[in-house]
Design an enzyme around this catalytic site. Structure first.
Site, short mmCIF file in Angstrom:
data_model
loop_
_atom_site.label_atom_id
_atom_site.label_comp_id
_atom_site.label_asym_id
_atom_site.label_seq_id
_atom_site.Cartn_x
_atom_site.Cartn_y
_atom_site.Cartn_z
N HIS A 185 1.29 -1.32 0.49
CA HIS A 185 0.40 -0.73 0.04
C HIS A 185 1.26 1.12 0.54
O HIS A 185 0.08 1.93 -0.43
CB HIS A 185 -1.24 0.09 1.04
CG HIS A 185 -1.81 0.70 1.64
ND1 HIS A 185 -3.10 1.10 1.22
CD2 HIS A 185 -1.72 2.42 2.04
CE1 HIS A 185 -3.48 2.77 1.18
NE2 HIS A 185 -3.23 2.79 1.88
N GLU A 186 1.91 1.09 0.30
CA GLU A 186 2.86 2.67 0.54
C GLU A 186 3.53 2.44 -0.24
O GLU A 186 4.17 3.24 -0.62
CB GLU A 186 3.74 2.23 2.24
CG GLU A 186 2.44 2.10 3.36
CD GLU A 186 2.38 3.42 3.42
OE1 GLU A 186 2.56 5.13 3.39
OE2 GLU A 186 1.06 3.40 4.21
N HIS A 234 1.77 4.93 -2.82
CA HIS A 234 1.99 6.48 -2.72
C HIS A 234 4.08 6.24 -2.93
O HIS A 234 3.83 7.82 -3.66
CB HIS A 234 1.46 6.42 -1.07
CG HIS A 234 0.42 5.93 -0.35
ND1 HIS A 234 -0.69 6.44 -0.72
CD2 HIS A 234 0.50 5.82 0.59
CE1 HIS A 234 -1.67 6.40 -0.55
NE2 HIS A 234 -1.13 6.32 0.91
#
Length: 343
Positions: free
Chosen positions: A17-18, A21
């Site tokens: 998920h990170e 980003h």
């Protein structure tokens, strides 16, 4: 061993998920001050091209810290200096990467064990399906307004709409037919059923694995959203929510129950849980709630419509309140998990 698997699964999903980003931030020329694996004190770190890459003590997820300092707005790499669509892409990338990860896992899993076509294999005597003329070999293609792609969607539709009359569309001898079924109570199980069985797996080729991988991710996204709807409308209670402790318990139980069947079965079961968790995390982060990615997206869309930012201090207060509420919810959920698992 199950606890270790749970930590690895959860950490990798949060890390990915990170990574979403991080990737879009770099793509848009946004400064990333730190990208870390884990939380807590730093064990190892290395700086490369303006970003410090860290491995931290607690193997729980990760973080992507971008340059968002309001006092450093003269920096061209500051997040807040970038066009609104660039910032939207960065924030949305985390949940999107979760959906991508779920899809990759789903394709691998289907390649291993096959896929469950919505084909009826058995019809129970005395239940609505038999009375409507549905027979083994028929394919269910729609229930109510929901298109059916895999057999589990039939079971979950019935679970989410217990006792409700439903119009079922199915293919019989190559022709599409419809029947209105009213589920009948199975008194032994205290559960309303329409009386069909199925769900055995069919071996998948590459193209089919990709197709049903999409169906699998769609299934878990829709299941998560339907569960949230039931939570909001009071059909299920907040006591039924699970957090990290509950996830560890589920993974450990799954491992203990499947380890006697061999490595491949354990891998398949854990991958199935990973698909669920990754899709779930993607959906939850897109909720328009303060402190979540969805909450940040709301402010960015407001900025896009208004043509100017919401004052940063006001947005900060909203997110701070959201963080406090989320922390309170996490404590409550963790308490429930501990009580359910250990007492």
């Amino acid at each position: 061993m199950g606890i270790i698997f749970a930590i690895i699964i959860f950490s990798f999903i949060v890390f990915f998920h990170e990574l979403g980003h991080f990737s879009l931030a770099k793509k848009n020329g946004i400064d990333v001050e730190e990208f870390s694996i884990g939380m807590g004190p730093t064990l190892l770190s290395k700086e490369y091209k303006g970003t410090r890459y860290c491995i931290k003590l607690l193997p729980l997820g990760g973080s992507c810290m971008m340059g968002e300092d309001e006092e450093a707005t003269d920096s061209p790499g500051n997040f807040n200096n970038k066009p609104v669509w660039a910032r939207i892409s960065v924030i949305a990338a985390g949940p999107v990467f979760n959906f991508i990860l779920a899809f990759v896992f789903a394709v691998i899993l289907i390649g291993m064990v096959g896929y469950d076509k919505p084909v009826v294999q058995s019809v129970d005597s005395g239940y609505p399906a038999q009375e409507a003329g549905i027979e083994p070999g028929d394919t269910i293609v729609k229930m109510g307004n929901k298109k059916i792609n895999i057999f589990r969607e039939i079971n979950f539709y019935n679970q989410f709409h217990q006792g409700e009359k439903v119009e079922v569309t199915y293919i019989h001898d190559g022709k599409k037919q419809t029947a209105t079924l009213t589920p009948k109570l199975d008194e032994e199980k205290d559960y309303y059923r329409i009386g069909i069985g199925g769900g055995s797996n069919t071996k998948a080729k590459i193209g089919t694995a990709l197709q049903y991988g999409m169906y699998e991710v769609k299934f878990w996204i829709c299941t998560t959203m339907e569960s949230l709807k039931m939570l909001v409308t009071g059909q299920i209670g907040i006591n039924q929510l699970s957090g990290p402790v509950g996830i560890v318990d589920v993974v450990d139980s799954t491992y203990q129950q499947s380890k006697s069947y061999g490595f491949l079965i354990v891998l398949a079961q854990l991958m199935n849980i990973s698909i669920l968790l990754s899709a779930n995390l993607g959906v939850m982060n897109l909720l328009p709630l303060p402190a979540l990615d969805g909450g940040r997206l709301v402010f960015l869309f407001i900025e896009m419509i208004r043509g100017r930012r919401v004052p940063p201090e006001k947005e900060g207060y909203v997110h701070l309140a959201g963080i406090m509420l989320l922390m309170a919810l996490m404590v409550f959920v963790m308490y429930n998990d501990i009580r359910r698992v250990f007492f």
